[in-house]
Design a protein around this motif. Structure first.
Motif, short mmCIF file in Angstrom:
data_model
loop_
_atom_site.label_atom_id
_atom_site.label_comp_id
_atom_site.label_asym_id
_atom_site.label_seq_id
_atom_site.Cartn_x
_atom_site.Cartn_y
_atom_site.Cartn_z
N THR A 299 23.56 75.70 63.92
CA THR A 299 24.25 76.77 63.22
C THR A 299 23.33 77.37 62.16
O THR A 299 22.50 76.67 61.58
CB THR A 299 25.54 76.25 62.54
OG1 THR A 299 25.20 75.22 61.61
CG2 THR A 299 26.51 75.71 63.59
N SER A 300 23.50 78.67 61.89
CA SER A 300 22.74 79.38 60.85
C SER A 300 23.72 80.16 60.00
O SER A 300 24.02 81.34 60.28
CB SER A 300 21.71 80.31 61.49
OG SER A 300 20.80 79.60 62.30
N PRO A 301 24.28 79.54 58.96
CA PRO A 301 25.31 80.22 58.16
C PRO A 301 24.82 81.51 57.50
O PRO A 301 25.62 82.42 57.27
CB PRO A 301 25.69 79.17 57.11
CG PRO A 301 25.23 77.87 57.68
CD PRO A 301 24.03 78.18 58.48
#
Length: 309
Positions: free
Chosen positions: A44-46
């Motif tokens: 994931t890459s917030p």
């Protein structure tokens, strides 16, 4: 380590890797996981730029042809983020920007506003009622041209719409621009534009000292010379066939063509001319300019009345 019982430090030194890497591979082997290489990309890459912002950035680039600094101001993101998006989309370079002159770029800037202004005329074809061929196509554009009233006929019965001549006076130091649209580029018109530009700049605390022009007929006339003398302005002209000397106003005209003249489908020439003041205000007061430290050109005028109130 598993079969022969080697210590982790010796294995790491033997294969020239860090001991966390050795430990990670051993844990995978003991867990029965596949030993193929894995991507180092996080699951994931917030903080990743949203797809909607990316799509809008690409759309604005194609429609307005502005650079990362200007697009960043519109999208409220960093210019580096805009450049990354454009590089990914292969839009970080525009083909018409590349000018292979074979000579190095020589940059100069006069020390204060009014020390030198550049003047030039941009010639644009008038737009017929209903829209020009750039947006409605060649066939419909010819129909619109034929249906537009009040135009002269040529000897080949091809209706002519004439041209719009955009007269521009731009300050060398601040890049603040003054522009008017006329139906000709005669010396009388150019002198009138100069008079009004001098008054416009004077209201903003700028006194014009020199004016640089090309070798057009209007700027070689006695009327232009006498007017500059009456206004206490030193006239200068560029070397023949050397438009780079007047490059700041040339570059402004290209920005103006992309941002105003051909930015959208105008249904008439009058509609396009009416849209010029709003675009010019946006350029002078709000559009970031890389030559001004990513600030709008008006930020370099220090004597504008009411600026510090």
């Amino acid at each position: 380590m598993v079969e022969d019982g080697w210590p982790i430090s010796e294995v790491a030194a033997r294969f020239q890797v860090s001991w966390p890497t050795v430990k990670r591979w051993v844990d995978r082997y003991l867990a029965g996981e596949p030993m193929q290489d894995r991507s180092s990309r996080p699951r994931t890459s917030p903080n990743k730029t949203s797809k909607s912002v990316t799509k809008r950035c690409v759309s604005l680039r194609m429609r307005l042809r502005e650079g990362p600094v200007q697009l960043a101001a519109r999208l409220d993101i960093a210019p580096s983020t805009v450049h990354r998006i454009l590089t990914t989309a292969r839009l970080n370079r525009l083909s018409y920007v590349d000018r292979a002159t074979g000579e190095p770029i020589r940059r100069y800037e006069h020390p204060h506003p009014g020390s030198l202004v550049h003047v030039d005329v941009k010639k644009l074809g008038n737009i017929p009622d209903g829209g020009g061929w750039r947006y409605v196509g060649r066939r419909q554009g010819e129909r619109n041209r034929a249906a537009t009233p009040g135009k002269p006929k040529s000897k080949w019965h091809n209706p002519k719409l004439g041209y719009a001549f955009v007269h521009t006076v731009i300050d060398d130091h601040s890049r603040v621009a003054y522009t008017e649209v006329h139906d000709d580029e005669t010396a009388v018109t150019a002198v009138g534009v100069l008079h009004r530009a001098v008054e416009w700049f004077a209201e903003r605390g700028v006194t014009i000292q020199r004016v640089l022009s090309d070798n057009g007929g209007a700027y070689r006339s006695h009327l232009w010379r006498d007017t500059c003398e009456a206004l206490s302005i030193t006239p200068k002209r560029t070397r023949p066939y050397r438009p780079q000397t007047n490059g700041k106003v040339e570059r402004f005209h290209r920005t103006m063509a992309d941002g105003w003249a051909y930015a959208r489908c105008y249904t008439s020439e009058q509609e396009r001319r009416d849209a010029l003041p709003d675009w010019l205000h946006q350029y002078n007061h709000h559009r970031p300019h890389t030559a001004c430290g990513n600030q709008p050109p008006f930020s370099r005028l220090i004597n504008v009345p009411g600026q510090y109130s």
